[in-house]
Write a protein that holds these residues in place. Structure first.
Motif, short mmCIF file in Angstrom:
data_model
loop_
_atom_site.label_atom_id
_atom_site.label_comp_id
_atom_site.label_asym_id
_atom_site.label_seq_id
_atom_site.Cartn_x
_atom_site.Cartn_y
_atom_site.Cartn_z
N CYS A 19 0.83 -1.21 0.00
CA CYS A 19 0.00 0.00 0.00
C CYS A 19 0.87 1.27 0.00
CB CYS A 19 -0.93 0.01 1.20
SG CYS A 19 -2.13 1.35 1.13
N CYS A 21 -0.85 4.36 0.14
CA CYS A 21 -1.82 5.42 0.47
C CYS A 21 -1.05 6.50 1.24
CB CYS A 21 -2.98 4.86 1.27
SG CYS A 21 -2.59 4.45 2.99
N CYS A 24 0.40 5.24 4.62
CA CYS A 24 1.49 4.26 4.54
C CYS A 24 2.77 4.93 4.02
CB CYS A 24 1.10 3.09 3.62
SG CYS A 24 -0.11 1.98 4.38
N ASN A 275 -5.00 0.79 7.65
CA ASN A 275 -3.90 1.72 7.31
C ASN A 275 -4.36 2.96 6.56
OD1 ASN A 275 -3.45 1.03 4.26
ND2 ASN A 275 -3.57 -0.94 5.30
N THR A 276 -5.54 2.90 5.95
CA THR A 276 -6.06 4.06 5.21
C THR A 276 -6.79 5.07 6.10
OG1 THR A 276 -8.03 2.72 4.82
CG2 THR A 276 -6.40 2.79 3.04
ZN LIG Z 1 -2.02 2.25 3.19
#
Ligand SMILES: [Zn+2]
Length: 306
Positions: A19, A21, A24, A275-276
């Motif tokens: 990821c 994003c 991250c 994580n987002t």
């Molecule tokens: Zn992420």
């Protein structure tokens, strides 16, 4: 009762290996005001020497190393881990069973349906089947957690049904044959002379039937996977909504912040954070909103005495 948060992130952890994003990326380059996190895992103990694991995170080996209370004691192959309690069958709360192979006897509490999924539906779990002494979790029925050697913990566990569904890796045929109320549980844990913990790392909705448990507990660890319902779709460009994945979002009129605005008694902590989710950034407006509403965001290593 002691409660230790060994892991606080949703499946994939934070950052997640594939990821990029904003969260991250910034966690990797050191510009995020926030902490990295392993996948959700909680441990509880009443006597400070035998510990019960809630969930079975794929990150268990390193979570055990990070918490000396879980290190093997005097004799080789002797572990302070007395048993595991599985609230659901999502892989981020099941794969840890495989990490605990090495012929170590384990007592595992699960609903009969989750036991069937592990025994019959997935060949890789064959590696640990012979180690496990199964203990049924019966909905609405309190039981005292007991170690694999038969020692009672003093901790009483009440499992209650959440309106969840079986994860995608379970074959359609098997999922259809299993009662839907055994797919996902909330756990209420208490011990003599201690307060009450509610552990709900996955909560698809907020229902009156179990709201009473939340109102009367001292520590609430609640599903904080997503901030908005369309969070993953916006970041990935496709995919499923939070609700379709079995997680009520934190924000919005139907979100958990609003739905639980009147909750006064417990210390309230979001766990299983994806994580987002913008609440991982402690400089964000979303983090501020959560804190101002009286909630906290779980971090790996946090510890509570109830
Ligand atoms: Zn992420």
């Amino acid at each position: 009762m002691r409660v230790k948060i060994l892991g606080s992130a949703a499946g994939g952890g934070f950052p997640q290996w594939n990821c990029a994003c904003p969260n991250c990326r910034r966690a990797r380059d050191g510009t995020l005001n926030g902490s990295v996190r392993t996948q959700v895992q909680v441990a509880v103990s009443h006597d400070d020497s035998s510990w019960y694991l809630l969930s079975a995170s794929p990150d268990l080996p390193r979570q055990i190393e990070a918490f000396p209370k879980l290190h093997p004691t005097a004799r080789s192959r002797e572990t302070p881990i007395a048993a595991l309690v599985l609230p659901g069958a999502d892989l981020d709360q099941l794969l840890g069973l495989i990490m605990l192979r090495e012929s170590q006897p384990l007592r595992v509490y699960a609903t009969p349906s989750i036991r069937r999924i592990i025994i019959e539906n997935n060949i890789i779990f064959a590696m640990v089947r012979n180690q496990i002494v199964w203990e049924d979790l019966t909905l609405g029925k309190e039981c005292e957690l007991t170690s694999v050697n038969g020692e009672k913990s003093g901790i009483r566990c009440l499992p209650f049904a959440l309106s969840g569904s079986y994860p995608h890796f379970v074959s359609g045929e098997m999922a259809a044959s299993l009662p839907s109320n055994e797919a996902l549980l909330g756990l209420r844990l208490e011990a003599p002379g201690s307060g009450t913990l509610i552990y709900m790392p996955g909560a698809p909705s907020m229902e009156a039937a179990w709201l009473q448990h939340l109102e009367n507990c001292d520590l609430l660890l609640l599903d904080g996977t997503f901030w908005t319902d369309d969070e993953l779709i916006r970041i990935q460009g496709s995919g499923r909504s939070a609700r379709q994945m079995g997680h009520m979002p934190i924000s919005g009129a139907e979100g958990s912040l609003q739905k639980l605005a009147d909750l006064r008694k417990p210390r309230k902590i979001f766990i299983h954070v994806n994580n987002t989710n913008p609440i991982l950034d402690e400089d964000s407006a979303e983090y501020r909103q959560v804190r101002e509403a009286g909630w906290e965001v779980a971090q790996d290593g946090q510890e509570f005495t109830l």
